[in-house]
Motif scaffolding. Structure first.
Motif, PDB file in Angstrom:
ATOM      1  N   MET A   1       0.833  -1.199   0.000  1.00  0.00           N
ATOM      2  CA  MET A   1       0.000   0.000   0.000  1.00  0.00           C
ATOM      3  C   MET A   1       0.866   1.247   0.000  1.00  0.00           C
ATOM      4  O   MET A   1       1.936   1.277   0.603  1.00  0.00           O
ATOM      5  N   GLN A   2       0.377   2.272  -0.660  1.00  0.00           N
ATOM      6  CA  GLN A   2       1.101   3.530  -0.756  1.00  0.00           C
ATOM      7  C   GLN A   2       0.462   4.652   0.063  1.00  0.00           C
ATOM      8  O   GLN A   2       1.150   5.567   0.502  1.00  0.00           O
ATOM      9  N   THR A   4      -2.224   6.180   3.093  1.00  0.00           N
ATOM     10  CA  THR A   4      -3.084   6.101   4.272  1.00  0.00           C
ATOM     11  C   THR A   4      -4.088   7.235   4.187  1.00  0.00           C
ATOM     12  O   THR A   4      -3.708   8.419   4.191  1.00  0.00           O
ATOM     13  N   ASN A  29      -8.329  -0.856  -4.170  1.00  0.00           N
ATOM     14  CA  ASN A  29      -8.302  -1.094  -2.719  1.00  0.00           C
ATOM     15  C   ASN A  29      -6.882  -0.946  -2.178  1.00  0.00           C
ATOM     16  O   ASN A  29      -6.586  -1.401  -1.064  1.00  0.00           O
ATOM     17  N   ASP A  30      -6.029  -0.298  -2.959  1.00  0.00           N
ATOM     18  CA  ASP A  30      -4.621  -0.179  -2.604  1.00  0.00           C
ATOM     19  C   ASP A  30      -4.398   1.018  -1.673  1.00  0.00           C
ATOM     20  O   ASP A  30      -3.656   1.950  -1.990  1.00  0.00           O
ATOM     21  N   PHE A  31      -5.067   0.996  -0.535  1.00  0.00           N
ATOM     22  CA  PHE A  31      -4.912   2.034   0.477  1.00  0.00           C
ATOM     23  C   PHE A  31      -5.435   1.482   1.799  1.00  0.00           C
ATOM     24  O   PHE A  31      -6.131   0.465   1.839  1.00  0.00           O
ATOM     25  N   GLU A  32      -5.087   2.152   2.887  1.00  0.00           N
ATOM     26  CA  GLU A  32      -5.674   1.840   4.189  1.00  0.00           C
ATOM     27  C   GLU A  32      -6.426   3.063   4.688  1.00  0.00           C
ATOM     28  O   GLU A  32      -6.115   4.200   4.302  1.00  0.00           O
ATOM     29  N   PHE A  57     -10.844  -3.080   1.997  1.00  0.00           N
ATOM     30  CA  PHE A  57      -9.533  -2.481   2.213  1.00  0.00           C
ATOM     31  C   PHE A  57      -9.265  -2.447   3.721  1.00  0.00           C
ATOM     32  O   PHE A  57     -10.202  -2.480   4.531  1.00  0.00           O
ATOM     33  N   THR A  82       2.138   3.659   5.617  1.00  0.00           N
ATOM     34  CA  THR A  82       2.460   3.921   4.212  1.00  0.00           C
ATOM     35  C   THR A  82       3.317   5.180   4.108  1.00  0.00           C
ATOM     36  O   THR A  82       3.474   5.920   5.082  1.00  0.00           O
TER      37      THR A  82
END
Length: 295
Positions: A1-2, A4, A29-32, A57, A82
């Motif tokens: 993940m890149q 936040t 969904n590449d995040f938190e 996610f 991230t």
């Protein structure tokens, strides 16, 4: 993940689902999502717990004592997993393509050490920003926060920041106070030579609520005098004219006295101007005290 996505919330269970559903609509969904609950007494905990269990996610939820947004931002910078932090308020929500857009811009962003953030505009809808930006025929402009007026960006925007740089500029907090203007940190980064890449794009839809910070400005002044004393003191680093600097100095004195932290005056960024403005600052503090007492 890149990335936040960070949200601090206080008793916003009634509107927080708007933001959650906008995160669900992102085309990745590449995040938190990092949620810091600033001492809510409503159903926020139960609401987010359901999302943690079912969300596509990662969602991390932390509940703290009510400490205000500056403390929450400091905590988010500490907790993020991230390299980039995107701050979004609990009463706002995202357009459907914001996270993919940021991800597509990271490669160039990483290569430019002078850039601290990527900025997008807030709007009433995806096609109508809150203000009247002046981009000309450009898709983006690289500029510090202090030059936003030059490009018609003197309205609320949202930024994604490099966390490694944010860690160098934490918010100073005061016992008993919950707020200080974010400009103190943002303008300090400007003074260190950093810029933000502002995009000609609306990415956040804003809803200013009756319990929001924007519509409670007088109450914020009353409850957070030292936060504002710091802000006026910081203005002495970049204001140019005598009138502007004198005004900043007496307002810094005013709120320092109201905050009962007179020794803070020793930290003035212009001690001569502070001495000159001291009598006016005392008089203004008495007037402001009377206004606060009546409010």
């Amino acid at each position: 993940m890149q990335i936040t996505v960070f949200t601090t919330t206080y008793n916003r269970a009634y509107i927080l689902p708007n933001l959650y559903h906008s995160l669900l609509r992102q085309q990745t969904n590449d995040f938190e999502w990092l949620v810091i609950d600033d001492g809510s007494t409503d159903e926020t905990a139960q609401l987010v717990a359901g999302w943690v269990a079912d969300g596509p996610f990662p969602i991390r939820y932390f509940k703290t004592e009510n400490g205000g947004k500056p403390r929450a931002i400091n905590k988010a910078v500490e907790l993020a997993n991230t390299p980039y932090l995107f701050i979004i308020d609990s009463d706002d929500y995202l357009t459907d393509d914001v996270i993919p857009f940021f991800l597509s811009e990271l490669q160039d962003f990483v290569r430019k050490p002078e850039l601290v953030g990527l900025g997008i505009m807030r709007g009433n809808n995806p096609h109508q920003p809150l203000g009247s930006p002046r981009f000309g025929d450009q898709d983006f402009i690289d500029a510090p926060h202090l030059e936003r007026n030059k490009y018609g960006l003197n309205f609320d925007c949202n930024e994604l920041y490099k966390i490694e740089i944010l860690r160098q500029f934490p918010f100073r907090v005061w016992e008993g106070e919950l707020f200080s203007p974010e400009e103190i940190v943002l303008y300090e980064m400007d003074l260190h030579g950093y810029k933000v890449r502002w995009y000609n794009k609306v990415g956040v839809i804003s809803e200013y609520l009756e319990d929001g910070l924007t519509v409670n400005a007088f109450s914020l002044l009353k409850k957070n005098p030292m936060g504002y004393a710091m802000s006026f003191n910081h203005q002495l680093k970049y204001k140019k004219t005598f009138k502007e600097r004198f005004t900043s100095a007496y307002l810094m004195i005013c709120y320092t006295l109201l905050g009962k932290n007179i020794f803070y005056l020793a930290e003035s960024n212009d001690k001569l101007m502070t001495v000159l403005a001291f009598p006016v600052g005392v008089l203004v503090s008495v007037r402001r005290w009377w206004q606060f007492r009546k409010a």
